[in-house]
Every structure is written in C-alpha cells, then in structure tokens.
Design an enzyme around this catalytic site. Structure first.
Site, PDB file in Angstrom:
ATOM      1  N   CYS A  22      34.698 101.338  31.382  1.00  0.00           N
ATOM      2  CA  CYS A  22      33.269 101.456  31.694  1.00  0.00           C
ATOM      3  C   CYS A  22      32.942 100.733  32.994  1.00  0.00           C
ATOM      4  O   CYS A  22      32.192 101.246  33.834  1.00  0.00           O
ATOM      5  CB  CYS A  22      32.441 100.897  30.542  1.00  0.00           C
ATOM      6  SG  CYS A  22      30.656 101.077  30.760  1.00  0.00           S
ATOM      7  N   CYS A  48      29.668  99.056  22.590  1.00  0.00           N
ATOM      8  CA  CYS A  48      28.315  99.488  22.236  1.00  0.00           C
ATOM      9  C   CYS A  48      28.298 100.740  21.381  1.00  0.00           C
ATOM     10  O   CYS A  48      27.394 100.926  20.569  1.00  0.00           O
ATOM     11  CB  CYS A  48      27.477  99.693  23.494  1.00  0.00           C
ATOM     12  SG  CYS A  48      28.100 100.988  24.604  1.00  0.00           S
TER      13      CYS A  48
END
Length: 357
Positions: free
Chosen positions: A103, A200
């Site tokens: 990410c 997440c």
C-alpha cells in the site's frame, strides 16, 4: 511558496504533519485517500480503521481547524489491484504478505504522488515515523525516526528515488508523545485518538474468512507432514498457517510442533521442531536498492526480517541480477517467504527485497 499534499488519515500523526508543514511556510492541501470500506462500514468504524467515514470526518475537521483546503480522493481500484489482489494471491501461494508495504509503495506514494503532481503540488507528505536524508553519493535514503519504538522505515524500504525526492516526513523528528503534545497544544480533536488498525480491510484478523469471501472459493484442507514427508494429520487449508507458527495448528503430537514450510503445489504444511525453523541464509527478490546504486557482493549490513525484528548482522551475496542471498552471522528464527527483508547500515536504510526462501 512550495505546495504539499498531506495524506490525512484522520489520525494524530498526519494531522500534526499538516500543522508542522503549514508552520514551516508550505502551501498545504489535505487529502484523505478513500481506498476500501465494508459494505456497511461497520467493522471499519468499530476497529478504528483509516478508511471509514469517521476518519474522513476527523480529517476534514482537522483541515478546517488548520484552515487548509481538504479533499477526498478515490483510490479504490488502485488499492484493490495492488494490495487486496496481491494479499489474496500471496496467501494462496503459501506466502505471508505484508499489505502495508504494498500500500505504501503503490497507493500512498505512486498513486497519490501522481495525482498530487497533476494538481500542481511539489511534494506529498505523510505522518510516518521516518526521516529522509540526502547521502554524500547524492542518493536519497530513509533514516530511522527519532524514536526507535515507533520507527516505520521497514515498511517504506521500497520507495523509489523519485518518490523520496518528492516526499516530506515532518513527524520523523519527534516522539509519539511529542506529537500528541503538539496536537493537544493547538487544540486538535484527534490529540488522543488511538492508532489505527494495521490491516484495514481485515479488521477482525480472519484472513481465511476474508479470502473465501473475496474469491468466492472454499479453502481446501490438506495434509500435515513431517520433514521426511510422513503424514501427521489434516490441516484446514494453507492460508491458515505461517512459518514459525506453533499455536492454533489443530494437531496434537505430544511434543512442541512448529510450521517449517508451506507447500502450495502439494497443499502440504510441513511440521517440525523448534530447531527446524532456524536458518542462517535467505534468498530475496523484487529488490530495491535505496542508499546505493546496487547491492554489492560481500556488503555487510543489519537485516530485519519482520517489522518487529531487532535486526541481525548479515553479509549480502549476489545470486543473480534479480536475486540476492543474505548470510547471517547467527541463525534466524522463522524466516518467512513473502515478508520483506530490509537492510540497514547504522540508521540508514540501504534497501531490501521480498523473501522467497
């Protein structure tokens, strides 16, 4: 006046980063990256994720209090392609991925930086605990943060020279306590906000359930085998296991048992003793040389093989143009394919790669 886009997660670190840059005279724009959320947003909210609606609300309030422009940008397709798809494929291949590293490189930097430059920004900035320095050889490199306990350089090792040249990390000079003190002093509502959930999109840590839902395919059980290939019992599917794991194996052998190897081609999980999970050598690919042009044969470094690993002395050996070996002075426990190995000299990140064996 230089323009900087600050990636704002709604947390205290990125909020203080925006404040520090404004105080330093930059033209600051706040941006929250919308990358993923539950259909009902519920589990993200409950687990303090960085991409729920409350995170956007917090970031917007901070931007308003700092009197800076604020936008929400949609990066869902980039996140799915570079992080979620990768996460699933790695587990299916018997490896243990680090989605936060992917990410950082491909979404928080590559995608956000591209879009920020398109709107006229000179830099992007984040609330990461790391520092960027220019070395005598002219290269940009990461330096460990002022507080070792919060240092995040391990998860940033694969940033490129171009990305580093256009990045600011203002909180790297501060401790977490100092950052919270700054936030409280200027009245930010997020001064005492807890740190966000690490992964997440799997907030309940049920990787197997997530992968089944994501792929629409049931996970196939297989055999536990010993290091000689003898069948010991049945496992629940290779994505449930990682090298070095002892707890939750679901098999009783009357002695301590550890995952030594995962074999996706035969759907086997190899079980052995604690001694079996130590090795003095690893092979890595997908290399990123940061402080140097390339890794040299015989280079001595400190290698970290996981986020919370203290690091151990090793010598780099060139295997090919795309692979290197890392030979440790002392055997290391649970070297895990799919995880990053990151090399340091002092506080400077030399570079790193992905462990393949």
């Amino acid at each position: 006046m230089k323009k900087v886009v600050v990636g704002m997660s709604g947390g205290v670190d990125s909020s203080v980063a925006a404040y520090l840059l404004k105080e330093a005279g930059y033209d600051v724009i706040g941006v929250t990256m919308q990358i993923w959320q539950d259909e009902d947003n519920q589990t993200v909210e409950e687990n303090g994720g960085c991409c729920g609606l409350s995170a956007v609300d917090d970031a917007r309030r901070v931007a308003n209090s700092l009197d800076i422009p604020y936008y929400v940008m949609n990066f869902k397709s980039e996140f799915k392609a570079n992080v979620m798809d990768y996460f699933v494929k790695e587990y299916q291949a018997g490896r243990t991925p680090n989605p936060c590293i992917a990410c950082n490189r491909y979404v928080k930097w590559e995608s956000l930086l591209t879009r920020s430059l398109q709107i006229g920004a000179d830099y992007i900035a984040t609330g990461h605990y790391a520092r960027i320095v220019t070395l005598p050889n002219g290269r940009f490199a990461l330096k460990k943060s002022a507080t070792a306990a919060k240092d995040q350089t391990y998860a940033l090792y694969n940033l490129t020279q171009d990305q580093l040249s256009k990045t600011l990390m203002p909180v790297g000079e501060y401790t977490k306590e100092e950052v919270r003190e700054i936030a409280a002093k200027i009245g930010l509502l997020v001064a005492n906000k807890p740190d966000s959930q690490e992964i997440c999109f799997v907030p309940d840590n049920n990787y197997a359930g997530f992968i089944e839902d994501y792929t629409g395919q049931k996970i196939i059980p297989g055999n536990f085998v010993d290091t000689k290939g003898n069948i010991l019992g049945r496992h629940q599917g290779i994505i449930h296991y990682t090298v070095g794991q002892r707890k939750g194996l679901g098999i009783a052998l009357g002695r301590p048992a550890f995952v030594v190897e995962i074999r996706p081609e035969t759907n086997e999980v190899v079980i052995g003793s604690n001694d079996d999970i130590f090795t003095d050598r690893l092979i890595a690919n997908k290399l990123n040389a940061m402080a140097v042009e390339e890794f040299e044969d015989g280079m001595e470094v400190i290698a970290k093989i996981r986020y919370n690993h203290e690091g151990s002395k090793c010598t780099i050996r060139k295997v090919s143009d795309t692979e290197i070996a890392c030979e440790f002075e002392t055997p290391q426990r649970a070297v895990t394919p799919g995880q990053a190995v990151v090399f340091y000299q002092g506080d400077i990140v030399v570079g790193g790669g992905t462990i393949i064996k």
